[in-house]
Scaffold this active site. Structure first.
Site, mmCIF file in Angstrom:
data_model
loop_
_atom_site.group_PDB
_atom_site.id
_atom_site.type_symbol
_atom_site.label_atom_id
_atom_site.label_comp_id
_atom_site.label_asym_id
_atom_site.label_seq_id
_atom_site.Cartn_x
_atom_site.Cartn_y
_atom_site.Cartn_z
ATOM 1 C CG ASN A 6 -1.653 1.281 1.432
ATOM 2 O OD1 ASN A 6 -1.827 2.037 0.481
ATOM 3 N ND2 ASN A 6 -2.099 1.538 2.651
ATOM 4 C CE LYS A 8 0.602 3.672 4.905
ATOM 5 N NZ LYS A 8 0.044 3.712 6.233
ATOM 6 C CG HIS A 92 -5.671 1.683 4.944
ATOM 7 N ND1 HIS A 92 -5.286 2.644 5.843
ATOM 8 C CD2 HIS A 92 -4.616 0.818 4.834
ATOM 9 C CE1 HIS A 92 -4.052 2.380 6.249
ATOM 10 N NE2 HIS A 92 -3.628 1.280 5.655
ATOM 11 C CD GLU A 94 -3.012 5.534 6.609
ATOM 12 O OE1 GLU A 94 -2.996 5.653 5.369
ATOM 13 O OE2 GLU A 94 -2.030 5.109 7.261
ATOM 14 C CD GLU A 164 -3.481 -2.857 7.131
ATOM 15 O OE1 GLU A 164 -2.343 -3.037 6.720
ATOM 16 O OE2 GLU A 164 -4.138 -1.840 6.879
ATOM 17 N N GLY A 170 2.254 1.954 10.787
ATOM 18 C CA GLY A 170 3.200 3.061 10.693
ATOM 19 C C GLY A 170 3.847 3.422 12.015
ATOM 20 C CB SER A 200 5.115 -2.003 11.978
ATOM 21 O OG SER A 200 4.623 -0.699 12.226
HETATM 22 C C1 PEP Z 1 -0.713 0.043 5.900
HETATM 23 O O1 PEP Z 1 -0.737 1.233 5.632
HETATM 24 O O2 PEP Z 1 -1.600 -0.722 5.454
HETATM 25 C C2 PEP Z 1 0.374 -0.469 6.738
HETATM 26 C C3 PEP Z 1 0.322 -1.715 7.158
HETATM 27 O O3 PEP Z 1 1.382 0.408 7.025
HETATM 28 P P1 PEP Z 1 2.802 0.069 7.714
HETATM 29 O O4 PEP Z 1 3.324 -1.192 7.090
HETATM 30 O O5 PEP Z 1 3.657 1.264 7.413
HETATM 31 O O6 PEP Z 1 2.543 -0.106 9.164
#
Ligand code: PEP
Length: 240
Positions: A6, A8, A92, A94, A164, A170, A200
Site C-alpha cells: 500500500n 498510500k 483502510h 486511514e 491491521e 506506521g 509495521s
Molecule cells: C498500511 O498502511 O496498510 C500499513 C500496514 O502500514 P505500515 O506497514 O507502514 O505499518
C-alpha cells in the site's frame, strides 16, 4: 501467500514507472507468492502499463460503489476495471479514521467493487484503545460481519481480508505472531478467505509473522515504498 504494498499518497507517475521497472526485474522468477502494488490513483495507469506482461497485479487504494453518477471526486470500480486495475483496498484504517469510512459505506464499496469484477482486500482492525479495553474480538467481529453481509458465495474467491491493528500501522510496533494468529483465526471462522496481516511488517519480522498457520500474507505500508525491502518481504513469503 499474498503480499500487497500500500503506497498510500506516495509515488507519482514518474517514480511509479521507475519503481515498477526495478521491482519487475527484482522479482522475476519468484514462485509461491502473489504480489500486488497499490499506487495512488494518478499512478495507476503507469503501473498497469509497466506490469502488464508480468504476474504482478495493480490494485487501487479505494473505490466508490456506483458504476457512474454524480459523485464528484470519487472513482468508479467499473472504470478501474476498464483501465486494467485488478482490485482495490477497501476501508483502510486511514479511510476509517480520517475520511469517515464506516462499516456501512465499506460494505457498499466492497459490493460495488466485486460487482465490477475487481478483487478486494477489505481492511479491519482495532484501535489501541479498543484493544486495551478488551474489545478486539467484538470490534473485528462487527467489521467482518458487515463485510460478510454483502459478499455472495460466488464472489468469495475475489475477497481477502487484511487484519491491521490500528496501533501497529506506521508505528514500528507489530502485533505478536500469537496476537495476529488469534484474530486471523476469528476472521476465518466467519469468512473462508485469505487473511493478510498488516502493521509495521518489515524484512526483519516478515518470516515469523508469515509462518503462522492462519496468516496467508501481508499488507505492507512503509516498507513497500522501497524496492529492496518490499522484494525481501516477497522473498520471505515465497519461503513460508
Ligand atoms: C498500511 O498502511 O496498510 C500499513 C500496514 O502500514 P505500515 O506497514 O507502514 O505499518
Amino acid at each position: 501467500m499474498l503480499i500487497a504494498g500500500n503506497w498510500k499518497m506516495y509515488k507519482g507517475p514518474d517514480e511509479t514507472r521507475e519503481f515498477c521497472a526495478r521491482l519487475r526485474a527484482r522479482l522475476h522468477g519468484l514462485d509461491g507468492v502473489d504480489v500486488i502494488v497499490c499506487p495512488p490513483f494518478p499512478s495507476l495507469h503507469d503501473a498497469v502499463g509497466m506490469l502488464a506482461t508480468t504476474e504482478l497485479a495493480v490494485f487501487a487504494q479505494n473505490a466508490h460503489w456506483a458504476k457512474e453518477g454524480p459523485y464528484t471526486g470519487e472513482v468508479s470500480p467499473w472504470m478501474l476495471k476498464e483501465m486494467g486495475v485488478g482490485g482495490a483496498l477497501i476501508a483502510h484504517s486511514e479511510r476509517r479514521s480520517l475520511f469517515g469510512e464506516t462499516d456501512e459505506s465499506a460494505a457498499l464499496r466492497i459490493e460495488g467493487a466485486l460487482d465490477a469484477g475487481l478483487h478486494v482486500i477489505a481492511c479491519v482492525g482495532e484501535t489501541e484503545h479498543e484493544r486495551d479495553a478488551g474489545e478486539t474480538e467484538t470490534v473485528v467481529h462487527r467489521q467482518v460481519e458487515a463485510i460478510s453481509t454483502v459478499v455472495e458465495e460466488e464472489n468469495l474467491e475475489r475477497l481477502a481480508i487484511a487484519y491491521e491493528p490500528v496501533w501497529a500501522i506506521g508505528t514500528g510496533r507489530t502485533a505478536s505472531p500469537e496476537q495476529a494468529e488469534d484474530v486471523h483465526e476469528l476472521i476465518k471462522s466467519r469468512l473462508r478467505v485469505p487473511v493478510l496481516y498488516g502493521g509495521s511488517v518489515k524484512p526483519e519480522n516478515a518470516e515469523e509473522l508469515l509462518s503462522q498457520p492462519n496468516v496467508d500474507g501481508a499488507l505492507i505500508g512503509g516498507a513497500s515504498l522501497d524496492v529492496e525491502s518490499f522484494a525481501a518481504i516477497c522473498e520471505a513469503a515465497s519461503r513460508s
